[in-house]
Design an enzyme around this catalytic site. Sequence first.
Site, PDB file in Angstrom:
ATOM      1  N   ASP A 143       0.825  -1.210   0.000  1.00 47.24           N
ATOM      2  CA  ASP A 143       0.000   0.000   0.000  1.00 47.24           C
ATOM      3  C   ASP A 143       0.871   1.278   0.000  1.00 47.24           C
ATOM      4  OD1 ASP A 143      -2.148   1.648   0.233  1.00 47.24           O
ATOM      5  OD2 ASP A 143      -2.908   0.792   2.093  1.00 47.24           O
TER       6      ASP A 143
ATOM      7  N   ASP B 251      -6.019  -7.057  -1.949  1.00 49.67           N
ATOM      8  CA  ASP B 251      -6.473  -6.787  -0.586  1.00 49.67           C
ATOM      9  C   ASP B 251      -7.949  -6.383  -0.584  1.00 49.67           C
ATOM     10  OD1 ASP B 251      -6.311  -6.434   2.132  1.00 49.67           O
ATOM     11  OD2 ASP B 251      -4.606  -5.053   2.071  1.00 49.67           O
TER      12      ASP B 251
ATOM     13  N   ASP C   8      -2.614 -10.369   9.647  1.00 51.60           N
ATOM     14  CA  ASP C   8      -1.647  -9.281   9.791  1.00 51.60           C
ATOM     15  C   ASP C   8      -0.790  -9.468  11.032  1.00 51.60           C
ATOM     16  OD1 ASP C   8      -2.210  -7.898   7.518  1.00 51.60           O
ATOM     17  OD2 ASP C   8      -3.624  -6.515   8.448  1.00 51.60           O
TER      18      ASP C   8
ATOM     19  N   CYS D 239      -6.007 -11.519   0.100  1.00 50.71           N
ATOM     20  CA  CYS D 239      -5.771 -10.857   1.391  1.00 50.71           C
ATOM     21  C   CYS D 239      -7.016 -10.052   1.723  1.00 50.71           C
ATOM     22  CB  CYS D 239      -4.553  -9.934   1.258  1.00 50.71           C
ATOM     23  SG  CYS D 239      -4.230  -8.909   2.695  1.00 50.71           S
TER      24      CYS D 239
HETATM   25  C1  DGJ Z   1      -4.099  -5.093   5.133  1.00 52.40           C
HETATM   26  C2  DGJ Z   1      -3.138  -6.191   4.768  1.00 52.40           C
HETATM   27  O1  DGJ Z   1      -3.462  -7.337   5.478  1.00 52.40           O
HETATM   28  C3  DGJ Z   1      -1.714  -5.723   5.058  1.00 52.40           C
HETATM   29  O2  DGJ Z   1      -0.824  -6.762   4.804  1.00 52.40           O
HETATM   30  C4  DGJ Z   1      -1.413  -4.517   4.219  1.00 52.40           C
HETATM   31  O3  DGJ Z   1      -1.397  -4.860   2.864  1.00 52.40           O
HETATM   32  C5  DGJ Z   1      -2.435  -3.430   4.496  1.00 52.40           C
HETATM   33  N1  DGJ Z   1      -3.770  -3.905   4.358  1.00 52.40           N
HETATM   34  C6  DGJ Z   1      -2.220  -2.258   3.583  1.00 52.40           C
HETATM   35  O4  DGJ Z   1      -3.183  -1.315   3.732  1.00 52.40           O
END
Ligand code: DGJ
Length: 720
Positions: free
Chosen positions: A364, A475, A537, A515
């Site tokens: 991101d 994501d 995360d 994700c």
């Molecule tokens: C949530 C993801 O699980 C993280 O690994 C990361 O990519 C963030 N979003 C970025 O906003």
Amino acid sequence: MISVNNRTFHLQGKTYCYVFYVSPEGYLLNFHYGKHLPPADYAAEAGLLLEPYPQLRGEPMRQNLSTWPQEYPTYGHLDMREPALEVENGFGNRITELRFREYRILKGEAAAPEGLPGVFAGSSPCDTLQITLEDSALRLEVVLNYIVFDDSDILVRNAVIRNRSGVAVRLTEASSFSLDLPIRDYEAVSFSGDWGRERRPERFALHQGSSVEIADNTGRSTRWNNPFVMVCTPESNEEYGDVYGFNLIYSGNHSTVLAMDTANHLRIRQGISPRNFRWDLAPGASFATPQSMLGYSACGFGGLSRAYHAFLKAHLMKSAFVFRKRPVLINSWESFYFDFTEESLLSLARTAKDVGVELFVLDDGWFSKRSSARSSLGDWCESTEKLPQGIAGFAQKLREIGLDFGLWLEPEMVSLDSDLYRAHPDWIIRVPQAEPVQYRFQYVLDLTKPEVLDFVQGTVCRILDSVPITYIKWDMNRMISDVPRPGYVHEYTLAFYRLLSALTEKYPGVLFEGCASGGGRFDAGLLAYCPQIWPSDNTDAMMRLKIQYATSFAYPVSTICNHISAVPNHQTHRVTSLETRANVAYAGIFGYELDLRRLTPEELTQVRSQIETARALQPLVLDGDFYRLRSPFETNECAWALVSRDASRAFVLCSRVLAVIARNRYYDPRLCLKGLDENAVYRDVLHGTQYSGALLMNRGIVIDYPVEDFATYCLLLERI
Ligand code: DGJ
């Protein structure tokens, strides 16, 4: 194999047997699901069991649906239990009664449910039994599919409901399957969780006369509850006992109901969650439910998991990467979050290349004005402030360093503060009477609108066509709220699959990783397109022991991405050694997510050798069998093993969370390994020791942990 004896249908998988029959009245009733039974006509024998009150004042009283084990029960007739199907019919009521009409056997798998992912035969044989049930008064038809794989203990079921009448009907509940199991004591295991603590196994007894629903209605499969649920007998454990598994191939709202009647019969039904669901069927229209994978093992949870692992890889996951080598990556997120420049990225990339990393993933923060979570989703143009020559220029520089380029995207979203939202405020999911709910300063794009889907698809294609990208991290950081109409989440899920399927088909050489705020969408539906998923995360090694252990109940370790991150860990502030972090991460898709430039030269040497180890272990990760040996949920330790299918190699991880008395090993329990060859001799190449397979498996060994908290000890066994 499928055989039919008079009115009995007999499905035989690798070790399970599933038998049901047509009663004289035309109801489809279950007879057996479990260990082997020879094919025979069981209908007569079964019929005797269905007569709790053979006579009532001299009159035979046979029809007592409320106790009969129906294969696809409906609401409103005499079965007052949990229905699989509820339909508002043209007469304005919900009474439906399905009776057997016909069956046919197809060679191979039934076609995937329309718009949804589905299983395939691959290189091994499978057949489909299609049973047609019908409510002749309503002219409503239900086709039940049973896909039987000779080499597997997974049986795939779903239902297709067709309106053959001249008036519209409305489905308010349409399960993928229903199953009635006979009187027994049962327990269940569900996998509930939240951000940073995804998929915690919860084992509980099922009680007479009560029912439990395990559901998720957040628009993503797994924020609170994974669709994977197990049912077992109370004595079942990792190795022994009758264990059943139920998993839906679906990424939207789902529900599994486990309902025990007053005599301890258990009904299980699974499918799209009925909460805020309805689907109108015009005359002639049909509705296909997602496929459910039913698993059975007489060898406990471990046997069941290995059956699912093998099945998903061979019969559901389409990606060319399933058994293909995956790159060791470095991800920029925990190194920089939003705060980077091209130079800081490139200097990390150089260090990463130097230690053997193959792929640099820019997470991101790379686009538009994205310097926090507050803006820019939807404006997928690179920030030239951060990347002066754009992502193409950055990719070129990575290539010069010798690294492949991977990119983070959150295509389903738009920020409130974005040009896209300013231009198209009507493109988000919302209801007319209220302000849409903001979450992480973002809204969900309404993919059910063709122009929105085209935009999102076009954007991803534009990026993939203009930049040499080998990996996408897809994501999805919020749940779906402001649902505009009942059934909408299913419409959204269909649109999401349309998008993902178009992109993965167009770019088969790109590795797509799923994700969703960590592991918010870890499900079999997504695995049909993405061969790997970010499970959480939470990158703390001790928490990962639990997350990886629990995820492995349903999903192969080759689908679980494990990154080594910095200490103190950003989520738990715990400090674990670099060795421990790597040892835990080896059982999965291995990578780094920390600023390698901050490591000492000694640590970088260690990282170099970790990457070599991870590469050497990859064949075991991709194609080995996974054995859970000690549960971190029940003990102070965690242990698991990856064993090659021919039992010639094994990698064993043991971890002791908190140190115990250092004085002697008297209190240390022995660890018995599994899956090895009893008659072979193995050498542990990490420690130069030699053991017989019999000793490793039947007597076990005491693990020589270092006396410290968060300790790990690994064995790499090779057959001599
Ligand atoms: C949530 C993801 O699980 C993280 O690994 C990361 O990519 C963030 N979003 C970025 O906003």
